[in-house]
Design an enzyme around this catalytic site. Structure first.
Site, PDB file in Angstrom:
ATOM      1  CG  ASN A 136      -1.227  -0.866  10.697  1.00 53.50           C
ATOM      2  OD1 ASN A 136      -0.050  -0.929  11.071  1.00 53.50           O
ATOM      3  ND2 ASN A 136      -1.589  -1.024   9.430  1.00 53.50           N
ATOM      4  CE  LYS A 165      -1.458   2.251   7.824  1.00 52.70           C
ATOM      5  NZ  LYS A 165      -2.149   2.842   6.682  1.00 52.70           N
ATOM      6  CD  GLU A 212      -0.038   1.222   4.171  1.00 51.85           C
ATOM      7  OE1 GLU A 212       0.583   0.860   5.185  1.00 51.85           O
ATOM      8  OE2 GLU A 212      -0.940   2.082   4.190  1.00 51.85           O
ATOM      9  N   GLY A 248      -5.542   6.390   4.577  1.00 51.66           N
ATOM     10  CA  GLY A 248      -4.660   7.552   4.685  1.00 51.66           C
ATOM     11  C   GLY A 248      -5.056   8.714   3.779  1.00 51.66           C
ATOM     12  CB  SER A 295     -10.050   7.822   6.412  1.00 54.18           C
ATOM     13  OG  SER A 295      -8.961   7.989   5.508  1.00 54.18           O
TER      14      SER A 295
HETATM   15  P1  13P Z   1      -5.729   5.167   8.093  1.00 48.82           P
HETATM   16  O1  13P Z   1      -6.604   4.983   9.295  1.00 48.82           O
HETATM   17  O2  13P Z   1      -4.538   6.037   8.345  1.00 48.82           O
HETATM   18  O3  13P Z   1      -6.526   5.548   6.876  1.00 48.82           O
HETATM   19  O4  13P Z   1      -5.091   3.718   7.763  1.00 48.82           O
HETATM   20  C1  13P Z   1      -5.912   2.606   7.739  1.00 48.82           C
HETATM   21  C2  13P Z   1      -5.072   1.396   7.706  1.00 48.82           C
HETATM   22  O5  13P Z   1      -4.371   1.141   6.738  1.00 48.82           O
HETATM   23  C3  13P Z   1      -5.065   0.529   8.885  1.00 48.82           C
HETATM   24  O6  13P Z   1      -4.421  -0.677   8.636  1.00 48.82           O
END
Ligand code: 13P
Length: 254
Positions: free
Chosen positions: A9, A11, A97, A173, A212
């Site tokens: 993802n 983002k 999110e 994150g 993470s």
């Molecule tokens: P991270 O791997 O950056 O923690 O994000 C996880 C996430 O939200 C995947 O959709």
């Protein structure tokens, strides 16, 4: 036997030049993967570029959201049909999110899930609790409510054509991964909740862990009975790290 899936993802990250490097590396490494499907969920403007670079490979791609509506006067919304035109297999729905920052309710997420599925996409439904909810001991209540909203709208059989991702909000994150045992407990709860409606659907459902995940912790997470892969944020932006996570999902046997 349900398959394994590792989906990136991205983002709101990337640009044409960096995407090209990343996708070319993923494309080059992908033929060496065994026993795992690999996918990337990219920002909408880069779907065309992704399709150009990944068409004809084993790597799938998708959107990070989808409109709950069809064509019409819905400024800013991207329909399932549009995603399909750009070769998408997946659409993430209900990412924390989207729920938290953009204020999407369980009902909106359920409508998006339904729109993705009826539009021919495989929804990746994200569920998960905040730190406050975990500390209050209501993780299962929250995740159960998020699942029930979708089951109520789309029906239990719809889960048979979807993927669920458990993403504890406190682990996203933050560098704070759920322990394999913590994650497994919630994954087992999710599978059990769905099994109560349809045992066959639950047995075949892919439940990904997100929060993470990195190459260093992926194998321990993927070794758990009910963890069928990962939804990867930050670590999906570096090709080597992402492909190492894909390999960890492919080689582990439960
Ligand atoms: P991270 O791997 O950056 O923690 O994000 C996880 C996430 O939200 C995947 O959709």
């Amino acid at each position: 036997m349900r398959g394994r899936l590792v989906a990136g993802n991205w983002k709101s990250n990337g640009n044409l030049a960096s995407n090209q490097r990343l996708l070319e590396q993923v494309r080059a490494e992908a033929p060496r993967l065994r026993g795992v499907e690999c996918a990337v969920c990219v920002p909408y403007p880069y779907l065309f570029q992704t399709q150009q670079l990944l068409a004809g490979t084993a790597v799938a791609w998708g959107g990070q959201d989808v409109s709950q509506f069809g064509v019409g006067a819905y400024t800013g919304a991207v329909t399932a049909a549009m995603l399909l035109e750009f070769g998408c297999r997946y659409a993430i729905v209900g990412h924390s999110e989207r729920r938290g920052i953009f204020g999407e309710s369980d009902a909106v997420v359920a409508a998006k899930f339904d729109a993705a599925l009826t539009g021919g996409l495989t929804p990746i439904l994200c569920v998960g609790e905040t730190l406050q909810e975990r500390e209050a001991g209501v993780t299962e209540t929250v995740v159960g409510r998020q699942l029930d909203a979708v089951i109520g709208k789309a029906g239990i059989a719809a889960l048979g054509k979807a993927v669920v991702a458990y993403e504890p909000v406190w682990a996203i994150g933050t560098g704070k991964t759920a322990t394999p045992e913590q994650a497994q407990a919630v994954h087992a709860f999710i599978r059990g909740r769905i099994a109560a409606g349809d045992a066959a659907v639950a047995a075949e459902l892919r439940i990904l862990y997100g929060g993470s995940v990195k190459a260093a912790n992926a194998a321990q997470l993927f070794a758990m009975r009910d963890i069928d892969g990962g939804l990867i944020g930050g670590a999906s932006l570096a090709a080597e790290e992402f492909m190492a996570i894909c390999r960890a999902a492919g080689t582990v046997t439960v």
